[in-house]
Design a protein around this motif. Structure first.
Motif, mmCIF file in Angstrom:
data_model
loop_
_atom_site.group_PDB
_atom_site.id
_atom_site.type_symbol
_atom_site.label_atom_id
_atom_site.label_comp_id
_atom_site.label_asym_id
_atom_site.label_seq_id
_atom_site.Cartn_x
_atom_site.Cartn_y
_atom_site.Cartn_z
ATOM 1 N N THR A 152 0.806 -1.226 0.000
ATOM 2 C CA THR A 152 0.000 0.000 0.000
ATOM 3 C C THR A 152 0.840 1.277 0.000
ATOM 4 O O THR A 152 0.318 2.352 -0.307
ATOM 5 N N ARG A 153 2.099 1.185 0.362
ATOM 6 C CA ARG A 153 2.954 2.382 0.356
ATOM 7 C C ARG A 153 3.574 2.498 -1.039
ATOM 8 O O ARG A 153 4.670 2.005 -1.313
ATOM 9 N N ILE A 154 2.795 3.158 -1.904
ATOM 10 C CA ILE A 154 3.093 3.162 -3.342
ATOM 11 C C ILE A 154 3.357 4.587 -3.833
ATOM 12 O O ILE A 154 2.537 5.490 -3.626
ATOM 13 N N ALA A 155 4.495 4.779 -4.472
ATOM 14 C CA ALA A 155 4.797 6.045 -5.135
ATOM 15 C C ALA A 155 4.441 5.906 -6.619
ATOM 16 O O ALA A 155 4.134 4.819 -7.106
ATOM 17 N N TYR A 156 4.498 7.020 -7.323
ATOM 18 C CA TYR A 156 4.093 7.010 -8.732
ATOM 19 C C TYR A 156 5.026 7.907 -9.546
ATOM 20 O O TYR A 156 5.377 9.018 -9.113
ATOM 21 N N ILE A 157 5.426 7.423 -10.713
ATOM 22 C CA ILE A 157 6.203 8.229 -11.660
ATOM 23 C C ILE A 157 5.481 8.203 -13.001
ATOM 24 O O ILE A 157 5.198 7.131 -13.550
ATOM 25 N N GLY A 158 5.152 9.397 -13.475
ATOM 26 C CA GLY A 158 4.353 9.475 -14.689
ATOM 27 C C GLY A 158 4.877 10.475 -15.695
ATOM 28 O O GLY A 158 6.048 10.866 -15.681
ATOM 29 N N VAL A 159 3.972 10.905 -16.567
ATOM 30 C CA VAL A 159 4.282 11.811 -17.667
ATOM 31 C C VAL A 159 3.683 13.178 -17.354
ATOM 32 O O VAL A 159 2.661 13.288 -16.659
ATOM 33 N N THR B 177 -1.892 9.822 -21.352
ATOM 34 C CA THR B 177 -0.861 9.125 -20.586
ATOM 35 C C THR B 177 -0.419 9.938 -19.377
ATOM 36 O O THR B 177 -0.078 9.376 -18.332
ATOM 37 N N GLY B 178 -0.448 11.253 -19.497
ATOM 38 C CA GLY B 178 -0.018 12.111 -18.401
ATOM 39 C C GLY B 178 -1.094 12.360 -17.367
ATOM 40 O O GLY B 178 -1.098 11.760 -16.283
ATOM 41 N N LEU B 179 -2.034 13.230 -17.670
ATOM 42 C CA LEU B 179 -3.023 13.685 -16.699
ATOM 43 C C LEU B 179 -3.970 12.584 -16.236
ATOM 44 O O LEU B 179 -4.198 12.412 -15.036
ATOM 45 N N ALA B 180 -4.534 11.826 -17.167
ATOM 46 C CA ALA B 180 -5.533 10.821 -16.797
ATOM 47 C C ALA B 180 -4.940 9.746 -15.888
ATOM 48 O O ALA B 180 -5.566 9.333 -14.907
ATOM 49 N N ARG B 181 -3.739 9.295 -16.183
ATOM 50 C CA ARG B 181 -3.125 8.247 -15.358
ATOM 51 C C ARG B 181 -2.685 8.783 -14.001
ATOM 52 O O ARG B 181 -2.789 8.090 -12.990
ATOM 53 N N LEU B 182 -2.193 10.017 -13.977
ATOM 54 C CA LEU B 182 -1.839 10.630 -12.695
ATOM 55 C C LEU B 182 -3.082 10.808 -11.828
ATOM 56 O O LEU B 182 -3.058 10.532 -10.616
ATOM 57 N N ASN B 183 -4.185 11.254 -12.427
ATOM 58 C CA ASN B 183 -5.424 11.436 -11.670
ATOM 59 C C ASN B 183 -5.889 10.129 -11.040
ATOM 60 O O ASN B 183 -6.387 10.116 -9.906
ATOM 61 N N ALA B 184 -5.721 9.027 -11.760
ATOM 62 C CA ALA B 184 -6.135 7.729 -11.232
ATOM 63 C C ALA B 184 -5.346 7.393 -9.964
ATOM 64 O O ALA B 184 -5.905 6.881 -8.989
ATOM 65 N N TYR B 185 -4.054 7.688 -9.978
ATOM 66 C CA TYR B 185 -3.227 7.439 -8.783
ATOM 67 C C TYR B 185 -3.654 8.347 -7.633
ATOM 68 O O TYR B 185 -3.783 7.905 -6.481
ATOM 69 N N GLN B 186 -3.907 9.605 -7.928
ATOM 70 C CA GLN B 186 -4.283 10.555 -6.873
ATOM 71 C C GLN B 186 -5.636 10.204 -6.257
ATOM 72 O O GLN B 186 -5.827 10.316 -5.045
ATOM 73 N N VAL B 187 -6.578 9.776 -7.096
ATOM 74 C CA VAL B 187 -7.893 9.363 -6.586
ATOM 75 C C VAL B 187 -7.739 8.156 -5.670
ATOM 76 O O VAL B 187 -8.370 8.072 -4.606
#
Length: 315
Positions: free
Chosen positions: A176-183, A190-200
């Motif tokens: 559960t302690r998950i970081a994220y690296i995106g675009v 690929t950038g905004l939509a995938r980042l939003n999924a992680y933030q949600v």
């Protein structure tokens, strides 16, 4: 001027021979620049559209499709292109492949070249900033892939779903302690939509998000690892397999191979080299096949716009 002019009419207006007009239409490099410019001006002003019967003058198949991809070295797009080619070849079409390099002007130049070559239709791998109006001019002879548009027929990927699938996989393994690296979020898919999924997901789990975004390259991801990595980090979810490669290299260098990495792409080479990496397949090959079939259907008389969201492939 009437839009029902013939090649002979265009030749007379431009003061050249009929064969010269034909060579301009087929983008023959032997035509002098001044002559080409004069003929193309007449064509633009008249709104002339070559007849289907004139397509034999292209010097090749009478059934030709243009495919504009973003990057020739993109594993994901190559998977789509593979299924596009198989489908179009089976239907009797030849294919011209061009590269946009995510450049709006270059894409429009390619579109103009394909228009002069009188191709039957086009498939375009879209990107943020792509000129949708230029695509719209092709009417029902175009399908866009990886592009969120309602102007032309399109196939987009479930950018939220691919990240949700990766995070669910990690959760099932008590991570559960998950970081994220995106675009960069300027890229809407690929950038905004995938980042939003992680933030949600972080908001739902009441976990503080820890992420960085950069370019869609393993070099960029490599440099971002140290900015998200903490002593208790269990995993780094990546927006693509390319990013995952950069993350893996940096984790190996600093001795943090305990950190699980996930990617998006379903890259077989990544899975072969790093069997522990979980990579979500957005359905690239399926999307390519669907795009080709959609375009063939439209060229055969289906004039309705179609918008499809390709679901990730369960493995």
């Amino acid at each position: 001027m009437s839009k029902k002019l013939t090649i002979l009419d265009i030749a007379k207006l431009a003061g050249v021979g009929k064969s010269t007009v034909s060579r301009v239409l087929t983008n023959d490099p032997k035509v002098k620049p001044q002559t080409r410019e004069k003929v193309e001006l007449i064509i633009r002003e008249s709104g002339y559209i070559p007849l289907k019967s004139a397509q034999s003058m292209r010097g090749g198949s009478q059934k030709l499709i243009g495919v504009i991809i973003s990057r020739l070295d993109s594993p994901s797009e190559n998977r789509s292109v593979g299924s596009i080619l198989n489908t179009l070849y089976a239907a009797g079409y030849d294919v011209v492949i061009m590269e946009s390099q995510f450049d709006r002007d270059k894409t429009n130049e390619h579109l103009n070249v394909l228009k002069r070559r009188n191709v039957d239709g086009i498939i375009v791998f879209g990107f943020t900033g792509c000129d949708e109006q230029a695509l719209a001019e092709w009417g029902n002879r175009v399908v866009a892939i990886a592009m969120d548009t309602q102007i032309v027929s399109s196939i987009n990927y479930d950018n939220q779903g691919v990240i949700e699938m990766a995070l669910s996989y990690l959760e099932r393994h008590s991570i559960t302690r998950i970081a994220y690296i995106g675009v960069d979020p300027e890229d809407r898919t690929t950038g905004l939509a995938r980042l939003n999924a992680y933030q949600v997901w972080c908001e739902q789990k009441r976990i503080k998000p820890r992420f960085q975004t950069g370019k869609l390259s393993h070099e960029s991801a490599y440099c971002l690892v140290d900015k998200v990595l903490q002593s208790d980090t269990q995993a780094i979810a990546c927006a693509s397999d390319t990013i995952a490669l950069g993350v893996i290299k940096r984790l190996q260098e600093i001795g943090r191979e305990d950190v699980v990495v996930t990617g998006v792409g379903g890259n077989e080479l990544l899975s072969f080299l790093f069997p522990k990496v979980f990579s979500v397949d957005p359905g690239y090959a399926h999307a390519g096949q669907k795009a080709a079939n959609m375009l063939i259907g439209q060229l055969n008389g289906n004039n309705s716009l179609v918008h499809v969201t390709q679901q990730p492939i369960q493995r």
